[in-house]
Scaffold this active site. Structure first.
Site, PDB file in Angstrom:
ATOM      1  N   HIS A   1       0.810  -1.220   0.000  1.00  0.00           N
ATOM      2  CA  HIS A   1       0.000   0.000   0.000  1.00  0.00           C
ATOM      3  C   HIS A   1       0.845   1.273   0.000  1.00  0.00           C
ATOM      4  O   HIS A   1       0.342   2.348   0.324  1.00  0.00           O
ATOM      5  CB  HIS A   1      -0.937   0.025   1.214  1.00  0.00           C
ATOM      6  CG  HIS A   1      -1.954  -1.072   1.206  1.00  0.00           C
ATOM      7  ND1 HIS A   1      -2.775  -1.307   0.134  1.00  0.00           N
ATOM      8  CD2 HIS A   1      -2.280  -2.007   2.140  1.00  0.00           C
ATOM      9  CE1 HIS A   1      -3.571  -2.331   0.408  1.00  0.00           C
ATOM     10  NE2 HIS A   1      -3.279  -2.777   1.611  1.00  0.00           N
TER      11      HIS A   1
ATOM     12  N   HIS B   1       3.007  -8.020   6.820  1.00  0.00           N
ATOM     13  CA  HIS B   1       1.830  -7.975   5.943  1.00  0.00           C
ATOM     14  C   HIS B   1       0.625  -8.780   6.416  1.00  0.00           C
ATOM     15  O   HIS B   1      -0.493  -8.338   6.247  1.00  0.00           O
ATOM     16  CB  HIS B   1       2.153  -8.372   4.495  1.00  0.00           C
ATOM     17  CG  HIS B   1       0.954  -8.386   3.579  1.00  0.00           C
ATOM     18  ND1 HIS B   1       0.295  -7.235   3.212  1.00  0.00           N
ATOM     19  CD2 HIS B   1       0.292  -9.406   2.976  1.00  0.00           C
ATOM     20  CE1 HIS B   1      -0.714  -7.549   2.408  1.00  0.00           C
ATOM     21  NE2 HIS B   1      -0.747  -8.856   2.265  1.00  0.00           N
TER      22      HIS B   1
HETATM   23 FE   FE2 Z   1       0.516  -5.107   3.376  1.00  0.00          FE
END
Ligand code: FE2
Length: 260
Positions: A68, A176
């Protein structure tokens, strides 16, 4: 030397926890250098220059990102000139910023910080395997202490990368998934590894998102605007102990600190 890595800081609750806890934790855990993954800090998705600066002011020596990274457009120009905030190295050639930073710890010891993105679901422009060896070489030319943030969905990619880099880097730390894994270990060559360091944010949630909203999207398949949850906040991460002369790790301990 002791390095604290703080896992994915999610939204305002995560940021508040980092700002409240990090200065004390650096003292209490006798931390020489601290790296924070900040890719979910802006309302759960992305990062802004102001929020990156706040993480650095709170006690991060370096900040890593992930899939992101570009969600907030204004971060591009910031990354282009930042000496301590990195984005995954395997984005498009010519994307602003870098996937490698060399920062200074408490007593001036230099620590190289690398950020790469796994392939499953994340579709990087290049496979991390194409460039990670060159990046590690570049880092080792600067300092023997090299910390790799592998931002990836698949446990297999993260475990494989840790084994591939064993003996060449100090630590391969997964981010993540926002779920801390129970496999912190030092590999035979002296590389510390954990498949995911976890999430700094609200754990009464679906990986940071309000539970009801996440379930509604999954059950209906309809678009649902996600909001960051607010309770069950913890700072999660790992502390790596290494020999500053060789960069070899001797220990890795997961960290889970409730807040408030
Ligand atoms: Fe991520």
């Amino acid at each position: 030397m002791r390095i604290l890595f703080v896992g994915d800081v999610v939204g305002r609750p995560g940021r508040d926890a980092v700002e409240a806890l990090l200065p004390g934790l650096r003292e209490q855990l006798d931390i020489d250098a601290c790296v924070v993954n900040g890719e979910n800090i802006a309302n759960g998705i992305g990062i802004t220059p102001r929020l990156a600066d706040r993480l650095l002011a709170a006690g991060a020596d370096a900040v890593t990102l992930g899939n992101h990274a570009w969600r907030r457009e204004e971060i591009g120009a910031y990354l282009a000139s930042s000496p301590s905030v990195v984005r995954p190295a395997n984005f498009q050639v010519g994307a602003p910023g870098r996937g490698l930073a060399v920062v200074e710890g408490r007593d001036g010891t230099r620590v190289a910080v690398l950020n790469v993105l796994g392939s499953l679901y994340l579709d990087p422009a290049h496979s991390m395997w194409e460039l990670v060896d060159d990046l590690v070489e570049e880092a080792r030319a600067e300092t023997p202490i090299v910390v790799v943030d592998v931002h990836a969905e698949a446990t297999s990619e993260k475990v494989a990368l840790a084994s591939w880099l064993d003996g060449r880097v100090t630590a391969v730390l997964g981010t993540h998934t926002h779920v801390q894994t129970a496999d912190a270990r030092v590999l035979p060559g002296g590389t510390a590894a954990i498949t995911d360091v976890g999430m700094t944010g609200p754990h009464d949630s679906v990986i940071g998102v309000q539970t009801e909203l996440a379930i509604r999207r999954m059950r209906t398949g309809m678009p649902v605007r996600f909001e960051t949850a607010s309770t069950g906040v913890r700072l999660e991460g790992a502390v790596v102990t290494c020999d500053p002369a060789t960069g070899r790790a001797s220990a890795i301990e997961p960290v889970r600190v409730p807040w408030p």
